[in-house]
Design a protein around this motif. Structure first.
Motif, short mmCIF file in Angstrom:
data_model
loop_
_atom_site.label_atom_id
_atom_site.label_comp_id
_atom_site.label_asym_id
_atom_site.label_seq_id
_atom_site.Cartn_x
_atom_site.Cartn_y
_atom_site.Cartn_z
N LEU A 77 0.82 -1.20 0.00
CA LEU A 77 0.00 0.00 0.00
C LEU A 77 0.86 1.26 0.00
N ARG A 78 0.37 2.32 -0.63
CA ARG A 78 1.02 3.62 -0.51
C ARG A 78 1.01 4.06 0.95
N ALA A 79 1.92 4.95 1.30
CA ALA A 79 2.02 5.41 2.68
C ALA A 79 0.69 5.96 3.18
N ASP A 80 0.01 6.77 2.37
CA ASP A 80 -1.23 7.39 2.81
C ASP A 80 -2.34 6.36 3.02
N VAL A 81 -2.36 5.33 2.19
CA VAL A 81 -3.40 4.30 2.31
C VAL A 81 -3.11 3.35 3.47
N SER A 82 -1.83 3.12 3.77
CA SER A 82 -1.47 2.16 4.82
C SER A 82 -1.89 2.63 6.20
N ILE A 83 -1.89 3.94 6.45
CA ILE A 83 -2.25 4.45 7.77
C ILE A 83 -3.75 4.29 7.98
N GLY A 84 -4.12 3.43 8.91
CA GLY A 84 -5.52 3.16 9.18
C GLY A 84 -5.96 1.76 8.81
N VAL A 85 -5.03 0.92 8.31
CA VAL A 85 -5.37 -0.47 8.03
C VAL A 85 -5.71 -1.19 9.33
N PHE A 86 -4.92 -0.95 10.38
CA PHE A 86 -5.24 -1.50 11.70
C PHE A 86 -6.34 -0.65 12.33
N SER A 87 -6.91 -1.13 13.41
CA SER A 87 -8.01 -0.43 14.07
C SER A 87 -7.64 1.03 14.36
N PRO A 88 -8.44 2.00 13.88
CA PRO A 88 -8.10 3.41 14.07
C PRO A 88 -8.51 3.97 15.43
N ASP A 98 3.49 11.57 28.31
CA ASP A 98 2.86 12.82 28.73
C ASP A 98 2.80 13.78 27.54
N GLY A 99 2.20 14.95 27.78
CA GLY A 99 2.07 15.95 26.72
C GLY A 99 0.63 16.37 26.52
N ASP A 100 0.35 16.94 25.34
CA ASP A 100 -0.97 17.49 25.07
C ASP A 100 -2.03 16.43 24.74
N GLY A 101 -1.58 15.27 24.30
CA GLY A 101 -2.56 14.28 23.85
C GLY A 101 -2.05 12.86 24.00
N ARG A 102 -1.92 12.15 22.87
CA ARG A 102 -1.56 10.74 22.88
C ARG A 102 -0.32 10.49 22.03
N PHE A 103 0.51 9.53 22.45
CA PHE A 103 1.65 9.10 21.65
C PHE A 103 1.10 8.39 20.41
N LEU A 104 1.37 8.96 19.23
CA LEU A 104 0.81 8.45 17.98
C LEU A 104 1.92 8.15 16.98
N PHE A 105 1.89 6.95 16.45
CA PHE A 105 2.81 6.56 15.37
C PHE A 105 2.14 5.40 14.64
N PRO A 106 2.14 5.38 13.30
CA PRO A 106 1.40 4.35 12.57
C PRO A 106 1.77 2.93 13.00
N ARG A 107 0.79 2.20 13.52
CA ARG A 107 1.02 0.81 13.91
C ARG A 107 1.31 -0.07 12.71
N GLU A 108 0.95 0.40 11.55
CA GLU A 108 1.16 -0.39 10.33
C GLU A 108 2.62 -0.41 9.89
N TRP A 109 3.48 0.36 10.55
CA TRP A 109 4.87 0.46 10.14
C TRP A 109 5.85 -0.20 11.11
N GLY A 110 5.35 -0.87 12.12
CA GLY A 110 6.24 -1.53 13.07
C GLY A 110 5.71 -1.41 14.48
N ARG A 111 6.56 -1.75 15.44
CA ARG A 111 6.16 -1.76 16.85
C ARG A 111 7.25 -1.07 17.66
N GLU A 112 6.84 -0.16 18.55
CA GLU A 112 7.82 0.56 19.34
C GLU A 112 8.66 -0.39 20.19
N GLN A 113 9.96 -0.06 20.31
CA GLN A 113 10.89 -0.88 21.07
C GLN A 113 11.48 -0.05 22.21
N PHE A 114 10.75 0.01 23.33
CA PHE A 114 11.22 0.73 24.50
C PHE A 114 11.75 -0.25 25.55
#
Length: 469
Positions: free
Chosen positions: A213-224, A339-355
């Motif tokens: 998928l193109r980058a724009d189409v890939s965002i939102g494939v997983f539950s939004p 923390d911050g103004d809202g929520r930590f957001l990064f496309p889940r369709e591109w990988g998984r955070e490694q903290f």
């Protein structure tokens, strides 16, 4: 009751059949790049270029079962598949490679049906196949890699479709299909064990899908999830972006210190900067710190507030790790605060955070104003056997605090047992086995039953058998 008995019988059958506990392997072609030897002298024809190439891959059988709370449906699935990759010999540092994979649903519960109470599909079992088409049981093949690479002492370059690994974008080959990327990557080895990376990606094939998928189409494939007002997020298929530019610096100047820094600039969406450092503070004692900061770029993906992916916010997180590592043992306490103004957001369709505090089935993407504390104990035993046990406690905003909680997650106690075994006998070379158990329970006793489904108060069991060649 009959369904629970059937699930138990299937679990027993799968254990006998041979899917019992497999070591989680990263696909062979996802290993870190190395500078290839120039064997141009050995290549006398185009035929030699292919004859002297390398074949690699794996065959994997994955059985998964989830026991949910009370009257919520229990589910199971057994996936079997393989991935085969090939790359030519090197000619003046250039190599061509490709890899394809396929998956079959050998047997499963009715994962294409929604749970009667929650009205949701079985999340984890469905991720073994195609989340975009729950009825798809056999047409699950994908051209995973197709690339041209160049390696020398000064530069490593790759263009096409390939795997990529970093802190936020990575292959995560822990189901039947990894996250895959299309674009270009340049890496420059530095003195004193360093590596500088530049990359641009504009197409993606998310894990648990079969499409590119193109980058724009890939965002939102997983539950939004939901937006800050609690309405269903509308950014799926409405995010406007051309791709993501990645820059990374990894350093290991000496035995006591290592660190890395990554920046992800998502066109018209957000900028995300992450860094971490680990230092040996005393013999067998390590300490680490990490931090991430993100802000909106352009209009966050769409000028309409109801369709925006990344709202106008400034978000950050910070984590720490303290570890004691005597011989072949790792004991650590890991912490993460968002923390911050809202929520930590990064496309889940591109990988998984490694903290530091990351554990299986425990993403923190989509959360704000939250805390996660994880204790880990890892041991490398004799005979190529390793074990890891983790206990986690999270403090999350209320599920209806939509500004800081995108997916309706709830505070929980979690625990993980991860056992990996690789036989040492030569006749069993290439085989590996893994058993992964994940459990979760929430201290809040007033959670609606429908909200628990694959969210909390569940037990998830995974048996994987893999042959790597």
């Amino acid at each position: 009751m009959p369904k629970k008995m059937a699930l138990s019988a299937a679990l027993y059958l799968a254990t006998i059949w041979g899917s019992v506990s497999a070591q989680e392997h990263t696909s062979p072609h996802t290993a870190p790049d190395s500078v290839a030897e120039n064997d141009t002298v050995q290549i006398r024809s185009v035929q030699d270029l292919f004859r002297k190439g390398e074949v690699e891959g794996h065959v994997r059988n994955y059985f998964m079962a989830t026991f949910n709370y009370g009257a919520l449906s229990d589910n199971y699935a057994n996936a079997i598949g393989a991935e085969i990759g090939y790359k030519t010999a090197s000619l003046y540092g250039f190599r061509f490679g490709f890899a394809g994979l396929f998956t079959y649903n050998l047997f499963s519960s009715d994962i294409w049906e929604r749970d009667f109470i929650s009205e949701k599909h079985p999340k984890l079992e469905l991720e073994l196949f195609d989340i975009e088409d729950p009825h798809n049981k056999a047409d699950l093949d994908r051209l995973d890699e197709l690339y041209l690479e160049y390696n020398s002492a000064r530069i490593r370059a790759k263009a096409g479709r390939f795997s990529f690994n970093s802190s936020l974008m990575n292959a995560q080959d822990t189901r039947m299909k990894p996250y895959s990327f299309q674009g270009i990557k340049l890496q420059f080895p530095l003195q004193q064990n360093g590596l500088f990376t530049l990359a641009w990606f504009d197409h993606f094939s998310p894990r648990s899908t079969v499409s590119w998928l193109r980058a724009d189409v890939s965002i939102g494939v997983f539950s939004p999830g939901v937006d800050a007002n609690g309405n269903p997020s509308g950014y799926a298929h409405h995010t406007q972006t051309r791709g993501v530019a990645v820059a990374g610096l990894q350093l290991h100047p000496n035995k006591r210190l290592s660190g890395e820094a990554w920046n992800y600039w998502i066109d018209n969406v957000s900028n995300n900067s992450y860094g971490k450092a680990v230092v040996v503070v005393a013999p067998q004692v390590k300490a680490g710190i990490e931090a991430l900061y993100q802000f909106q770029v352009g209009n966050g993906g769409n000028p309409e507030s109801t369709l925006v992916y990344f709202p106008d916010q400034k978000q950050w997180l910070a984590g720490g790790m303290l570890a004691y590592e005597p011989n072949k043992l790792h004991l650590s306490l890991n912490y993460l605060h968002t923390d911050g103004d809202g929520r930590f957001l990064f496309p889940r369709e591109w990988g998984r955070e490694q903290f530091f505090a990351t554990i299986p089935r425990g993403r923190m993407e989509g959360m704000g104003k939250s805390d996660l504390l994880v204790a880990k104990a890892c041991k490398q035993w004799a005979g190529n056997f390793s074990s890891e046990f983790s206990v986690a406690r999270s403090w999350l905003p209320a599920p209806n605090d939509y500004r800081y909680n995108k997916y309706g997650a709830m505070s929980y106690w979690g625990w993980v047992a991860d056992l990996n075994y690789t036989p040492t006998k030569p006749v069993l070379g290439g085989l590996s086995f893994r058993l992964l158990y994940v459990g979760r329970s929430s201290p809040d006793k007033d959670i609606p039953l429908k909200d628990m489904y694959y969210n909390t108060n569940f037990h998830n069991i995974n048996f994987v058998t893999q042959l790597t060649f």
